[in-house]
Design a protein around this motif. Sequence first.
Motif, mmCIF file in Angstrom:
data_model
loop_
_atom_site.group_PDB
_atom_site.id
_atom_site.type_symbol
_atom_site.label_atom_id
_atom_site.label_comp_id
_atom_site.label_asym_id
_atom_site.label_seq_id
_atom_site.Cartn_x
_atom_site.Cartn_y
_atom_site.Cartn_z
ATOM 1 N N VAL A 31 0.764 -1.216 0.099
ATOM 2 C CA VAL A 31 -0.177 -0.029 -0.071
ATOM 3 C C VAL A 31 0.914 1.179 0.097
ATOM 4 O O VAL A 31 0.600 2.029 -0.915
ATOM 5 C CB VAL A 31 -1.119 0.099 1.231
ATOM 6 C CG1 VAL A 31 -1.811 1.238 1.357
ATOM 7 C CG2 VAL A 31 -1.993 -1.114 1.153
ATOM 8 N N ALA A 32 1.714 1.142 0.984
ATOM 9 C CA ALA A 32 2.612 2.595 1.075
ATOM 10 C C ALA A 32 3.882 2.528 0.411
ATOM 11 O O ALA A 32 4.539 3.536 0.271
ATOM 12 C CB ALA A 32 3.190 2.733 2.479
ATOM 13 N N THR B 25 11.164 7.291 3.971
ATOM 14 C CA THR B 25 10.395 7.983 2.995
ATOM 15 C C THR B 25 9.013 8.404 3.597
ATOM 16 O O THR B 25 8.197 9.374 3.162
ATOM 17 C CB THR B 25 9.920 7.014 1.956
ATOM 18 O OG1 THR B 25 9.193 6.135 2.165
ATOM 19 C CG2 THR B 25 11.343 6.772 0.955
ATOM 20 N N GLY B 26 8.707 7.884 4.837
ATOM 21 C CA GLY B 26 7.633 8.224 5.467
ATOM 22 C C GLY B 26 7.645 9.252 6.558
ATOM 23 O O GLY B 26 8.729 9.944 6.670
ATOM 24 N N VAL C 227 -5.101 5.503 4.244
ATOM 25 C CA VAL C 227 -5.127 4.337 4.587
ATOM 26 C C VAL C 227 -5.095 4.017 6.018
ATOM 27 O O VAL C 227 -3.820 4.342 6.595
ATOM 28 C CB VAL C 227 -4.410 3.193 3.711
ATOM 29 C CG1 VAL C 227 -4.643 1.751 4.176
ATOM 30 C CG2 VAL C 227 -4.793 3.591 2.326
ATOM 31 N N ASN C 228 -5.876 3.318 7.017
ATOM 32 C CA ASN C 228 -5.774 2.840 8.074
ATOM 33 C C ASN C 228 -5.672 3.908 9.058
ATOM 34 O O ASN C 228 -4.590 3.695 10.231
ATOM 35 C CB ASN C 228 -4.814 1.719 8.294
ATOM 36 C CG ASN C 228 -5.071 0.530 7.663
ATOM 37 O OD1 ASN C 228 -6.190 0.082 7.724
ATOM 38 N ND2 ASN C 228 -4.173 -0.194 6.847
#
Length: 96
Positions: A7-8, A24-25, A52-53
């Motif tokens: 997803v990420a 990267t987050g 998401v989530n």
Amino acid sequence: ILSSSPVAGVYLIATKNGREVYITGHSEYEGNRLKKEYERDLAKGLDVQLPVNYFPNDDPSKMPRVSWRAHASLLFSNWLDYCVYQETPYDITRLK
């Protein structure tokens, strides 16, 4: 690549010797930071997807779950301990 998800995408990357580490987050974000950015972009009329989530039951009217703070602290502490303190020689000229 040390961490990724379908997803990420790629999150954590490092060289084999651990001297270069890239994330990267945004694990340093406060609990409502992404909510504010999401609402800001919606107000601008941008076509944005629901994170998401992030919101309980995917309901943006609810406060987000803050489930990443302990992991972010542990990641930073471990990197500092293992990749910086333990692997950096006292004599900087010995650094590979």
